[in-house]
Enzyme design. Structure first.
Site, PDB file in Angstrom:
ATOM      1  N   ASP A  87      22.635  22.733  55.881  1.00  0.00           N
ATOM      2  CA  ASP A  87      23.647  21.958  55.162  1.00  0.00           C
ATOM      3  C   ASP A  87      24.360  22.855  54.148  1.00  0.00           C
ATOM      4  O   ASP A  87      23.847  23.903  53.736  1.00  0.00           O
ATOM      5  CB  ASP A  87      22.974  20.782  54.444  1.00  0.00           C
ATOM      6  CG  ASP A  87      23.956  19.699  54.006  1.00  0.00           C
ATOM      7  OD1 ASP A  87      25.160  19.840  54.275  1.00  0.00           O
ATOM      8  OD2 ASP A  87      23.505  18.729  53.384  1.00  0.00           O
ATOM      9  N   LYS A  88      25.542  22.380  53.741  1.00  0.00           N
ATOM     10  CA  LYS A  88      26.333  23.037  52.701  1.00  0.00           C
ATOM     11  C   LYS A  88      26.655  22.002  51.631  1.00  0.00           C
ATOM     12  O   LYS A  88      26.851  20.818  51.945  1.00  0.00           O
ATOM     13  CB  LYS A  88      27.630  23.565  53.326  1.00  0.00           C
ATOM     14  CG  LYS A  88      28.498  24.306  52.382  1.00  0.00           C
ATOM     15  CD  LYS A  88      29.954  23.871  52.251  1.00  0.00           C
ATOM     16  CE  LYS A  88      30.342  22.459  52.240  1.00  0.00           C
ATOM     17  NZ  LYS A  88      31.582  22.137  51.480  1.00  0.00           N
ATOM     18  N   HIS A  89      26.703  22.435  50.389  1.00  0.00           N
ATOM     19  CA  HIS A  89      27.102  21.494  49.334  1.00  0.00           C
ATOM     20  C   HIS A  89      28.046  22.204  48.362  1.00  0.00           C
ATOM     21  O   HIS A  89      27.772  23.323  47.932  1.00  0.00           O
ATOM     22  CB  HIS A  89      25.871  20.992  48.572  1.00  0.00           C
ATOM     23  CG  HIS A  89      26.217  19.931  47.569  1.00  0.00           C
ATOM     24  ND1 HIS A  89      26.309  18.597  47.910  1.00  0.00           N
ATOM     25  CD2 HIS A  89      26.533  20.013  46.260  1.00  0.00           C
ATOM     26  CE1 HIS A  89      26.663  17.903  46.844  1.00  0.00           C
ATOM     27  NE2 HIS A  89      26.804  18.737  45.826  1.00  0.00           N
ATOM     28  N   SER A  90      29.124  21.525  48.025  1.00  0.00           N
ATOM     29  CA  SER A  90      30.078  22.099  47.070  1.00  0.00           C
ATOM     30  C   SER A  90      29.870  21.453  45.703  1.00  0.00           C
ATOM     31  O   SER A  90      29.554  20.266  45.621  1.00  0.00           O
ATOM     32  CB  SER A  90      31.498  21.828  47.568  1.00  0.00           C
ATOM     33  OG  SER A  90      32.414  21.910  46.498  1.00  0.00           O
ATOM     34  N   THR A 127      33.808  13.762  49.908  1.00  0.00           N
ATOM     35  CA  THR A 127      33.876  13.844  51.367  1.00  0.00           C
ATOM     36  C   THR A 127      33.815  12.451  52.013  1.00  0.00           C
ATOM     37  O   THR A 127      34.508  12.183  52.993  1.00  0.00           O
ATOM     38  CB  THR A 127      32.719  14.730  51.877  1.00  0.00           C
ATOM     39  OG1 THR A 127      32.889  16.020  51.278  1.00  0.00           O
ATOM     40  CG2 THR A 127      32.738  14.889  53.376  1.00  0.00           C
ATOM     41  N   ARG A 175      23.980   8.354  33.400  1.00  0.00           N
ATOM     42  CA  ARG A 175      24.688   9.558  32.889  1.00  0.00           C
ATOM     43  C   ARG A 175      26.203   9.366  32.940  1.00  0.00           C
ATOM     44  O   ARG A 175      26.926   9.806  32.046  1.00  0.00           O
ATOM     45  CB  ARG A 175      24.296  10.786  33.722  1.00  0.00           C
ATOM     46  CG  ARG A 175      22.872  11.251  33.461  1.00  0.00           C
ATOM     47  CD  ARG A 175      22.450  12.285  34.510  1.00  0.00           C
ATOM     48  NE  ARG A 175      23.351  13.399  34.582  1.00  0.00           N
ATOM     49  CZ  ARG A 175      23.680  14.039  35.712  1.00  0.00           C
ATOM     50  NH1 ARG A 175      23.191  13.673  36.867  1.00  0.00           N
ATOM     51  NH2 ARG A 175      24.506  15.057  35.682  1.00  0.00           N
ATOM     52  N   SER A 190      20.032  16.607  40.205  1.00  0.00           N
ATOM     53  CA  SER A 190      20.699  15.508  40.886  1.00  0.00           C
ATOM     54  C   SER A 190      21.126  15.928  42.297  1.00  0.00           C
ATOM     55  O   SER A 190      20.838  15.241  43.284  1.00  0.00           O
ATOM     56  CB  SER A 190      21.905  15.072  40.053  1.00  0.00           C
ATOM     57  OG  SER A 190      22.686  14.154  40.756  1.00  0.00           O
ATOM     58  N   LYS A 194      18.633  15.144  46.285  1.00  0.00           N
ATOM     59  CA  LYS A 194      19.137  14.485  47.494  1.00  0.00           C
ATOM     60  C   LYS A 194      19.080  15.435  48.694  1.00  0.00           C
ATOM     61  O   LYS A 194      18.797  15.027  49.814  1.00  0.00           O
ATOM     62  CB  LYS A 194      20.573  13.999  47.265  1.00  0.00           C
ATOM     63  CG  LYS A 194      20.624  12.780  46.341  1.00  0.00           C
ATOM     64  CD  LYS A 194      22.027  12.432  45.881  1.00  0.00           C
ATOM     65  CE  LYS A 194      22.552  13.405  44.876  1.00  0.00           C
ATOM     66  NZ  LYS A 194      23.626  12.948  43.999  1.00  0.00           N
ATOM     67  N   LYS A 195      19.342  16.711  48.444  1.00  0.00           N
ATOM     68  CA  LYS A 195      19.320  17.680  49.547  1.00  0.00           C
ATOM     69  C   LYS A 195      17.893  17.922  50.028  1.00  0.00           C
ATOM     70  O   LYS A 195      17.640  18.017  51.228  1.00  0.00           O
ATOM     71  CB  LYS A 195      19.970  18.997  49.093  1.00  0.00           C
ATOM     72  CG  LYS A 195      21.449  18.873  48.806  1.00  0.00           C
ATOM     73  CD  LYS A 195      22.228  18.613  50.079  1.00  0.00           C
ATOM     74  CE  LYS A 195      23.683  18.287  49.838  1.00  0.00           C
ATOM     75  NZ  LYS A 195      24.378  17.883  51.063  1.00  0.00           N
TER      76      LYS A 195
HETATM   77  N1  URA Z   1      26.995  15.606  41.981  1.00  0.00           N
HETATM   78  C1  URA Z   1      25.787  15.015  41.956  1.00  0.00           C
HETATM   79  O1  URA Z   1      25.255  14.566  42.966  1.00  0.00           O
HETATM   80  N2  URA Z   1      25.166  14.928  40.761  1.00  0.00           N
HETATM   81  C2  URA Z   1      25.683  15.422  39.608  1.00  0.00           C
HETATM   82  O2  URA Z   1      25.052  15.323  38.577  1.00  0.00           O
HETATM   83  C3  URA Z   1      26.956  16.023  39.666  1.00  0.00           C
HETATM   84  C4  URA Z   1      27.596  16.124  40.880  1.00  0.00           C
END
Ligand code: URA
Length: 443
Positions: A87-90, A127, A175, A190, A194-195
């Site tokens: 996976d990729k995350h920006s 996305t 938050r 955060s 999830k990843k």
């Molecule tokens: N994206 C997230 O999932 N969590 C954050 O705290 C900021 C960006």
């Protein structure tokens, strides 16, 4: 060991590092057991603010990430072949539609890509909001449909289900309304919780740097990328980050349906904006190399380019869209909605596009209705900007710097003013800036 909420909050307030036991107590207290969570919103917000002000060291951040990961289900991808799960995350940008192309490219090169994505946040696009511009696209499919999509297309871009890292879901909502989003350890935990819960084998991070990045100061953007890589590795997930340029809109569009249209044009070869191409191939190559699907970066890049140029990645994208309920012929007729009003933004003088305030352009899209002012708002998929002129483009007086797509004339007129204020025209072109600024490899 002090584990009452008020004791843990006081410890962080006074600048102490929290133990893993204290971090676990906090995260367990975020998740309702028998219907009641042990930590109130006020207590969770107080600790979040103490973390914003006092920070967390790497060990604390790893403990927080792992505890939030364990707060819900950990996905396993059995029965889908023995492909590496990548996976990729920006960290978030303006016009960043890379995931739409990267997921099918990497899937075509042999990976399984269950990409858990988010919605727009502040000035940055999300996305899922983009893909939901495709009529019928389901970002939260039932497990059977998700598996069928992964079997057929090799990739599935979906949202985090309620069972995935529920502690993050609650803490994030707190938050969001208590000015405690901008914290490197909190953002790190955060994103990565999830990843990690998505059962990945390797992750590449796109650390955005520049005026449109979430962390405005370049130093903080670099710090976030370093934290993401080191904490992922500390939690046992192989990860690397590329630092990529966000000093201008990525590609030619910003706005949900417009970005999906650009992504389809990119995949089918109609139009590949050079910076978007470079960013996509660099990230795809990094991921293929890290995930063991290529012996080196050169071979990885060749494989990624072949997947794109052969049209195979485009076919996979179309299969993913159809499998998730979207149009059956996404490449031929994506049935994307169209804004009723389209207006040019005329250049106020002749010269070169010298600078863009990408954050302001992202906010102009939000103001058009393409993003949310408050959590839960609906987005208008039709609106945004297209034909955005890249830095260094020579323009004549009155020539369009971009086109505004709006719901009505008043919104279009306002957006034209905002875009003009966000773009600087000079007599001389700016220096060429690279798309990829560097790589963070961690350990
Ligand atoms: N994206 C997230 O999932 N969590 C954050 O705290 C900021 C960006």
């Amino acid at each position: 060991m002090a584990v009452l909420p008020q004791q843990i909050i006081a410890a962080k307030r006074d600048g102490h590092a929290l133990s893993a036991v204290q971090v676990d107590a906090f995260v367990a207290g975020l998740v309702a057991e028998g219907g009641v969570a042990a930590w109130s919103d006020a207590q969770a917000a107080a600790l979040a603010m103490a973390i914003v002000l006092r920070g967390m060291d790497r060990a604390e951040t790893v403990a927080l990430t792992q505890a939030m990961t364990r707060s819900g289900e950990i996905l396993r991808w059995r029965g889908l072949g023995d492909r590496p799960v990548l996976d990729k995350h920006s960290t978030g940008g303006v016009g960043d539609k890379v995931s739409l192309m990267l997921a099918p490219i990497v899937a075509e090169c042999g990976a399984l890509v269950p990409m858990v994505s988010g919605r727009g946040l502040g000035h940055t696009g999300g996305t899922l909001d983009k893909l939901e511009a495709l009529p019928g696209y389901q970002a939260d499919p039932a497990r059977g449909r998700l598996h069928a999509c992964l079997l057929d297309a090799g990739c599935a871009i979906v949202g985090a289900s309620a069972t995935l890292a529920p502690a993050d879901r609650r803490l994030y909502a707190i938050r969001d309304v208590t000015a405690t989003v901008e914290s490197v350890p909190l953002v790190t935990a955060s994103i990565l919780s999830k990843k990690l819960a998505a059962g990945l084998g390797a992750l590449v991070l796109d650390g955005k740097v520049g005026s449109g990045a979430v962390m405005r100061e370049p130093q903080r953007a670099r710090e976030l990328a370093g934290s993401l890589v080191e904490v992922a590795q500390g939690a046992g997930l192989p990860a690397r980050a590329l630092l990529t340029d966000m000093d201008q809109v990525l590609g030619r569009t910003a706005g949900n349906a417009l970005e999906v249209r650009e992504a389809i044009g990119f995949l089918t070869g109609t139009d590949r904006e050079p910076r978007l191409l470079e960013c996509t191939l660099a990230l795809a190559a990094e991921l293929l190399h890290l995930g063991g699907l290529a012996p080196d970066r050169t071979a990885a890049r060749t494989a990624a380019a072949r997947a794109l140029d052969s049209g195979a990645a485009a076919e996979r994208f179309a299969r993913m869209v159809a499998a998730l309920g979207g149009p059956r012929d996404a490449l031929g007729d994506a049935r994307l909605p169209v804004a009723p009003v389209v207006r040019p933004v005329p250049a106020p003088q002749a010269g070169f596009v010298a600078a863009q305030d990408a954050r302001a352009l992202g906010m102009a899209v939000v103001a058009l209705g393409g993003g949310r002012r408050r959590g839960g708002d609906a987005v208008d998929p039709r609106v945004g900007l297209d034909a955005v002129r890249a830095l260094g483009t020579r323009v004549a007086h009155g020539e369009p710097l971009a086109f505004v797509h709006a719901a009505d004339e008043a919104a279009a007129a306002q957006a034209v003013v905002e875009v003009l204020a966000a773009v600087r025209i000079d007599a001389l072109p700016p220096e060429d800036a690279p798309v990829v600024h560097g790589c963070v490899e961690g350990r």
